[in-house]
Design an enzyme around this catalytic site. Structure first.
Site, PDB file in Angstrom:
ATOM      1  N   HIS A   1      -3.561  -5.038   0.856  1.00  0.00           N
ATOM      2  CA  HIS A   1      -3.086  -5.338   2.212  1.00  0.00           C
ATOM      3  C   HIS A   1      -3.283  -6.819   2.529  1.00  0.00           C
ATOM      4  O   HIS A   1      -4.351  -7.210   3.027  1.00  0.00           O
ATOM      5  CB  HIS A   1      -3.881  -4.531   3.243  1.00  0.00           C
ATOM      6  CG  HIS A   1      -3.482  -3.114   3.400  1.00  0.00           C
ATOM      7  ND1 HIS A   1      -2.410  -2.726   4.175  1.00  0.00           N
ATOM      8  CD2 HIS A   1      -4.013  -1.978   2.888  1.00  0.00           C
ATOM      9  CE1 HIS A   1      -2.308  -1.407   4.156  1.00  0.00           C
ATOM     10  NE2 HIS A   1      -3.263  -0.923   3.373  1.00  0.00           N
TER      11      HIS A   1
ATOM     12  N   GLU B   1      -2.066  -8.303   5.001  1.00  0.00           N
ATOM     13  CA  GLU B   1      -2.104  -8.424   6.465  1.00  0.00           C
ATOM     14  C   GLU B   1      -3.465  -8.036   7.046  1.00  0.00           C
ATOM     15  O   GLU B   1      -3.741  -8.324   8.216  1.00  0.00           O
ATOM     16  CB  GLU B   1      -0.987  -7.590   7.108  1.00  0.00           C
ATOM     17  CG  GLU B   1      -1.251  -6.095   7.224  1.00  0.00           C
ATOM     18  CD  GLU B   1      -1.024  -5.308   5.934  1.00  0.00           C
ATOM     19  OE1 GLU B   1      -0.916  -4.075   6.027  1.00  0.00           O
ATOM     20  OE2 GLU B   1      -0.970  -5.917   4.841  1.00  0.00           O
TER      21      GLU B   1
ATOM     22  N   CYS C   1       0.833  -1.197   0.000  1.00  0.00           N
ATOM     23  CA  CYS C   1       0.000   0.000   0.000  1.00  0.00           C
ATOM     24  C   CYS C   1       0.879   1.263   0.000  1.00  0.00           C
ATOM     25  O   CYS C   1       1.485   1.590  -1.010  1.00  0.00           O
ATOM     26  CB  CYS C   1      -0.993  -0.014   1.156  1.00  0.00           C
ATOM     27  SG  CYS C   1      -2.316   1.223   0.976  1.00  0.00           S
TER      28      CYS C   1
END
Length: 244
Positions: A187, A189, A96
């Site tokens: 993302h 995560e 990002c």
């Protein structure tokens, strides 16, 4: 393999009880893919950096609420650090904000997108020709879906960069810069549960239709584990290249 995570922000405090901060998110992600990967965390937002570049086998720049073109000291310092890693051919992945930082630091252009907010689960399509050139990209996937949260986008690629995946909303969703820098706009995560809570917390920032569509999209399957494996495989492949 030791992976250094360059932390550029914190999870919003009201969300940390349920979701942890970024170190917990990245730890949970990579533990699901390869328990042999060791993570070291550096709060570059507070000026913390490795004492030596070889402390880690590779580095990953995380997300941030800030923009890479903000003229603040820590971002200027990070820009120079990215350039140094690139010059030394040390494997580097950007997520990002980190993806945008790779483009910005290495000669590309990043700007606020006229397409507005990208939030929720978005899908990107691999560039089939490019994907065939890289063994660390998944052969079984022609598309992938990840949680996203961004207004800025990579507008112009830096020199020696190729697009690995994109979409109509985000044409430059995954890029390779030279041989040692990999950028990913999404993302891996982020969980969909976290995305839901983040959108709800920040709902006043978004147009109503954008927020509603994003919340509905969170029912979709994401390929976060596949992309985490891409990150690991990419870094390992670069290390083998250095050894050869």
């Amino acid at each position: 393999m030791i992976l250094g995570i360059l932390l550029c922000d914190d999870v919003r405090e009201p969300l940390q009880t349920d979701h942890g901060n970024y170190p917990e998110m990245f730890t949970q992600l990579f533990e699901q893919v390869d328990t042999r990967v060791q993570l070291r965390f550096y709060r570059v937002i507070d000026g913390q950096y490795p004492e030596s570049l070889d402390e880690c086998d590779g580095y990953l720049i995380g997300g941030s609420r800030f923009s890479v073109y903000d003229n603040t000291r820590w971002i200027v310092t990070l820009t120079a650090f990215v350039q140094r890693l690139s010059q030394q051919h040390i494997p580097l992945v950007g997520i990002c904000f980190g993806h945008q930082m790779l483009a910005w630091a290495l000669g590309g252009d990043v700007t606020r997108s006229d397409k507005g907010w990208g939030i929720g689960v978005h899908q990107a399509t691999f560039n089939a020709h490019e994907a065939l050139q890289h063994s660390w990209l998944p052969e079984a996937l022609d598309k992938y879906a990840l949680v996203v949260s961004h207004q800025d986008q990579v507008l112009t690629l830096p020199p020696h960069a190729t697009i690995l995946a994109g979409s109509p909303f985000c044409p430059n969703a995954m890029m390779l810069v030279g041989d040692y820098c990999l950028g990913i706009q999404g993302h891996p995560e982020f969980t969909t549960h976290y995305s839901q809570d983040l959108i709800t917390l920040r709902r006043a920032l978004y147009p109503e239709k954008t927020a509603n569509n994003a919340l509905n999209s969170l029912l979709a399957h994401t390929h976060h584990l596949d992309i985490a494996q891409v990150i690991i495989s990419f870094i390992k492949s670069r290390l083998l290249r250095v050894q050869d």
